[in-house]
Design an enzyme around this catalytic site. Sequence first.
Site, PDB file in Angstrom:
ATOM      1  CG  HIS A 180      77.914  69.360  49.226  1.00 18.14           C
ATOM      2  ND1 HIS A 180      76.848  70.107  48.920  1.00 18.14           N
ATOM      3  CD2 HIS A 180      77.619  68.607  50.331  1.00 18.14           C
ATOM      4  CE1 HIS A 180      76.222  70.279  50.164  1.00 18.14           C
ATOM      5  NE2 HIS A 180      76.601  69.425  50.893  1.00 18.14           N
ATOM      6  CD  GLU A 181      79.199  65.583  52.138  1.00 16.07           C
ATOM      7  OE1 GLU A 181      79.313  65.677  53.375  1.00 16.07           O
ATOM      8  OE2 GLU A 181      77.880  65.409  51.483  1.00 16.07           O
ATOM      9  CG  HIS A 184      79.512  69.987  54.764  1.00 20.96           C
ATOM     10  ND1 HIS A 184      78.579  70.952  55.088  1.00 20.96           N
ATOM     11  CD2 HIS A 184      78.592  69.151  53.786  1.00 20.96           C
ATOM     12  CE1 HIS A 184      77.423  70.826  54.547  1.00 20.96           C
ATOM     13  NE2 HIS A 184      77.337  69.866  53.859  1.00 20.96           N
ATOM     14  CD  GLU A 261      73.731  70.028  53.436  1.00 24.34           C
ATOM     15  OE1 GLU A 261      74.107  69.656  52.402  1.00 24.34           O
ATOM     16  OE2 GLU A 261      74.295  69.475  54.692  1.00 24.34           O
TER      17      GLU A 261
END
Length: 626
Positions: A180-181, A184, A261
């Site tokens: 997930h990071e 980003h 998100e």
Amino acid sequence: MSAMNFFHHQDVARRNTRLLGILFTLAVVLLVSLVAVLVSYFLGGIQYQETAAYTQTGADWYLAWDVIIASAGVALSAIGFAVLYKWMVLRPGGKVVAEQLGGRRLSPDSRDPLERKVLNVVEEMAIAANMPVPPVYLLDQEPAINAFAAGYSPRDAVIGITRGCAEKLSRAQLQGVIAHEIAHILNGDMRLNIRIIAILNGILFISHAGYLLLRFGALGGRRSDGKNAALPLLGLGLLILGGIGVLFGNVIKAAVSRQREYLADASAAQFTREPEALAGALQQIGVAQKRGSGSKVESPNADEASHLFFSQAVGKFMSVMATHPPLGDRIKRLMPQWDGNYQANAEARPDIPAKESDQKATSQAFVERLTAMAVAFDLPEDVVADARDPEHAKALVLTLLLSEDEATRTQQLALLNERVSDVLYDDVVAHIDSIKAQPMEQQLPMTELLMPALKMMDSRSADRFLQTMQAVIDVDAKVSLYEWCLYQVVWRYLKGEHARNELNVRGYKRRRQHDAKLTLSVLAHYGHQDDQASAKAFRQGADLFAADLDSYPADMLNFSDLSDSLTRIDQWQALEKERLVNAWVACAQADGTINPVEQKLLFTLCACIGEPLPELPAIQSPQAPA
């Protein structure tokens, strides 16, 4: 991973940035106007007259526009300076944010089982994403489950993990969080997040100024002429206006953050192919909330960085102020069959040896990990282990720079013997056989493993190291393609660690055609053995770039111009970068193969513009001339 178009998402992020800029501009204009009116009133620039005879316009209010404009200018300057100050503080990149949140940088060669688990997962996810491994920070004092990515680009990105996240999640769940990071980073969200922090700091400055005036007026007492009486009222007014500005700024921040998100969740699920693992991590946050910790971060700086985190970091807010979507909504998107019950993990600290002092279990896990990475990179296990050590990593880079020509290598070693410590020199010599035995296509990508260890150097040490690299390259008074590639990657990533080394990028739009033409010409010339094949490769890339370009002749190609071009290309819009990267790949594949020279050029070109290397077919021999 291949189906996720990160260039498209970066373009969306840029559009969101522009929209965010418009909204924040409107908010700042309104705030400045209100502040100007308030300050002008207390300075006498706005006065109510009892009779119209005293007014300039025949109305009951007297407006001194010079005072109002001056007040607006002061307010705007104050906000601008506060934004600029915060921007400069955050200039070195993600490590500043991580340190302000209380993060401790993990050494890449740590043997601590918990730290090793986190480092291994970050390493796996970064390499799978074809990007250098980012440094990792552990927030030791944070028992909640959370994580963040911070920085401007992959060159200065860092990953932060709370201790609760490392301890309470299984390895698969932690992979989902890190993916997930990583998403980003690849989606281009980090620059947007840094800008939000800086702008909100400017708006918050009005509140701070009001608070100081309120305190000063209260502590200063009231003079007999009544002049001090206005200060507390002015301070109170500024405090209220600044608070309203921060409120609306946070609403805008939260709205943008929630959409990013959802996108990062979708990217991570496609990246890992395990949406259940990411959903499981979110469920653990739900379980932890019932026990009191959840995802709340206790750092006093968590509020301004709340939009950086994996989950809501500053407590529960009404939906309009929440920087993250509700946990249930995120889980439902990942697991449509979810029944609404948060399922806890079976163990409090899964995948970690029961006794951290059990060195045998820890060492065995460390050896197994080294073996896996050695197989993945086709490198000796001792080289993979040394890549994680800050001192050995420097030796490995210098060894990679050594020439294949015996006479030149002897001169390079003599120079190193004079410039570096005996320990580092002996380390270089000890690695020569193992490093130079690797094929060319394996040598340059080693930098992906080396980056966390190299970035442990302070700014002065990094500068000295780069000077030593340049001296080794200059021994034979010429720069090979391989030497240029290796230096460019290390230079740009080390500079990204210590400062935003912005070169002169003025006119990058005007020189767009030239920069595309130059990079395609270099790739076509160095990747093909004859003029006819080179011309065909260039044309194939230029056609895909959709531009009427003619190749530069070989005698006009030089590495200095190429470096400047890549610095300008780094400023392009995301979709423009995508077109150019696709053109580079098409140019390299014009003859149906990707040879080692083309592979190292593609790796370097993508690294220099802060983009991950696309998936490429297997490297083919024979090798084109370097």
